[in-house]
Design an enzyme around this catalytic site. Structure first.
Site, mmCIF file in Angstrom:
data_model
loop_
_atom_site.group_PDB
_atom_site.id
_atom_site.type_symbol
_atom_site.label_atom_id
_atom_site.label_comp_id
_atom_site.label_asym_id
_atom_site.label_seq_id
_atom_site.Cartn_x
_atom_site.Cartn_y
_atom_site.Cartn_z
ATOM 1 N N TYR A 188 -1.883 -0.055 4.339
ATOM 2 C CA TYR A 188 -3.015 0.713 4.860
ATOM 3 C C TYR A 188 -4.142 0.832 3.848
ATOM 4 O O TYR A 188 -5.276 1.130 4.210
ATOM 5 C CB TYR A 188 -2.552 2.123 5.240
ATOM 6 N N LYS A 255 12.421 -1.011 1.157
ATOM 7 C CA LYS A 255 12.899 -2.386 1.034
ATOM 8 C C LYS A 255 12.995 -2.690 -0.460
ATOM 9 O O LYS A 255 12.500 -3.706 -0.959
ATOM 10 C CB LYS A 255 11.892 -3.295 1.770
ATOM 11 N N ASP A 309 15.812 -2.827 6.820
ATOM 12 C CA ASP A 309 16.412 -3.596 7.915
ATOM 13 C C ASP A 309 17.664 -2.908 8.452
ATOM 14 O O ASP A 309 17.921 -2.914 9.652
ATOM 15 C CB ASP A 309 16.702 -5.042 7.511
ATOM 16 N N ASP A 333 5.288 2.254 10.346
ATOM 17 C CA ASP A 333 4.595 1.764 11.529
ATOM 18 C C ASP A 333 5.608 1.131 12.482
ATOM 19 O O ASP A 333 5.694 1.471 13.670
ATOM 20 C CB ASP A 333 3.556 0.727 11.070
#
Ligand code: NAD
Length: 447
Positions: A188, A255, A309, A333
């Site tokens: 962003y 992640k 994930d 998001d």
């Protein structure tokens, strides 16, 4: 309040901020922005439902003093601008506001009509709806500008299931969590550079010089900043919410197995913040198993982290293990949309954007121009945003009444066309389709 030209502050209590907390009187002044398109339909219904719940919950001792504020089409009508400075200043002053959706130009055309969202290459009358007072030069997203001007760094999305809503997931009834998505950093922050541009080539050269690693010269380059400051203020918000609503866990999603110093640091700083500021009431999973034999002490909050994930699997297979999720921007998001799909949350997903001192609650869907003024669409998103707002104010009794009303109306299959269609498709024979305002009344009757 003479500082404003168009905003009329009603009689009531201005909300203040003291020692890290909002101070809210019994008659707080709260901003309301109608929004474009179906904002016309849903926003008055939301106000009616909220007023009824507050009156019922507090027997008349409390009431909201609504203060209309203007942006989008109404901004154009009042100030000649879709994003008036005065509206931003008024939200800053009032600290809490709720808004309908706003038109955002998306194509290449130079002008957009704020009545019907039609885009065209000239000013004056709208080629589609014919109105001549809504066409304006294209502009940047009003929603994004509110976030940036007010530094609303947390995008907050509750995900919950309503019995009777056809949902694709077998465990949809176990879904009940709050997503805190960072709103200012990561992708962003917008550091994205075109292939062959001066900045892209300079970054490629710098990386080669400093690390010896060669990035292909025909690459576009994105820079993804995640800071300690940005992370900690987001995780603090998530923990504050878990404490206020007595929730059992906060999960940091990242992640970090691939991006150690952005995503991985997000988790590290999140744990640090929990230890530094909430150490007496948080327990990590490691402490739970190493020191406490797997038995969670009553009233404490479990701090966990999950790789992005795996959490996408877990929210589908074991949703009841999660109650508050804190995520960097991009993961957040994806997660917000995936999670709302789990519960079949069409038209119902509420949201808010918050800083420490200001919170702007919102309907998350768009302006659906073809339904404007038909009293047809589902007001669920903005009403549920108002539920979040009442919780944020500590007026939980009123929030609970609205939730009760919505749950029962949906259970009774007294719903707007969108849900009616889905329920009928599932074979329900007792569905009664209601108008937008009729759904609001059905909620009030069932509080
Ligand atoms: P949209 O959400 O307005 O409409 C898509 C479809 O979803 C509609 O045709 C309708 O069938 C359905 N829908 C939307 N809200 C509904 C509701 N409350 N009840 C029942 N059905 C509903 O998306 P769009 O058509 O892509 O966008 C229209 C305008 O809204 C654009 O200018 C867009 O930029 C803007 N927009 C604003 C926001 C926001 O302000 N938060 C969000 C998305 C889109």
């Amino acid at each position: 309040m003479s500082q404003f030209k168009e905003v009329k502050i009603p009689d009531g209590d201005l909300i203040t901020y003291c020692d890290g907390a909002l101070v809210i009187g019994d008659h707080p002044v709260i901003g309301v922005l109608r929004g474009d398109g179906i904002g016309l339909d849903i926003t008055p219904v939301m106000r009616k439902v909220v007023d009824a719940a507050v009156t019922r919950a507090f027997g008349g001792a409390r009431a909201i003093a609504w203060c209309p504020l203007y942006a989008g089409l109404e901004g154009l009508q009042h100030y000649g601008s879709e994003f008036p400075d005065e509206t931003v200043e008024a939200i800053r002053l009032l600290r809490i506001a709720i808004k309908g959706p706003f038109t955002t130009p998306i194509g290449e055309e130079t002008h957009v009509c704020l009545h019907c969202a039609h885009q065209q290459y000239h000013a004056g009358g709208c080629d589609k709806c014919g109105k001549d007072d809504g066409v304006t030069a294209r502009f940047r997203s009003i929603n994004v500008r509110f976030r940036q001007h007010l530094d609303l760094f947390a995008c907050v999305r509750p995900i919950m299931y309503f019995e009777g809503v056809p949902a694709p997931n077998k465990y949809a009834d176990k879904v009940d969590f709050m997503i805190f998505r960072e709103n200012t950093e990561d992708v962003y922050a917008g550091h994205d550079f075109e292939r062959g541009s001066e900045v892209a080539l300079a970054i490629i050269e710098l990386i080669k010089a400093k690390t010896g690693r060669q990035i292909r010269l025909d690459s576009g380059i994105g820079v993804k900043p995640i800071s300690e400051f940005g992370t900690k203020r987001l995780v603090r918000k998530a923990l504050d919410w878990a404490v206020a609503q007595k929730l059992p866990s906060v999960t940091l999603v990242h992640k970090g197995n691939i991006m150690k110093f952005t995503e991985g640091s997000f988790a590290k700083w999140g744990y640090e913040l929990a230890k530094e500021e909430f150490g007496d009431i948080t327990v990590t999973e490691k402490e739970l198993w190493d020191d406490l034999g797997g038995k969670m002490p009553a009233g404490k909050i479990l701090m966990k982290d999950r790789i992005a994930d795996s959490i996408f699997q877990q929210i589908q297979t074991r949703p009841d293990e999660y109650s508050v999720l804190a995520l960097p921007n991009l993961n957040g998001d994806y997660m917000s949309d995936a999670a709302i799909a789990l519960v079949g949350g069409l038209g119902l997903g509420p949201g808010a954007n918050m800083s420490d001192e200001v919170a702007l609650f919102e309907a998350t869907h768009g302006t659906a121009p073809k339904y404007t003024g038909l009293d047809k669409v589902n007001p669920g998103s903005i009403i549920l945003s108002a539920v979040m707002m009442l919780n944020h104010m500590g007026w939980n009794a009123a929030a609970d009444l609205i939730l009760k009303g919505i749950r029962q109306a949906i259970k009774d299959a007294r719903v707007t066309y969108d849900l009616a269609r889905l329920m009928e498709r599932e074979g329900r024979k007792d569905v009664k389709e209601l108008s937008c305002s009729g759904f609001g009344d059905a909620i009030i009757e069932r509080m």
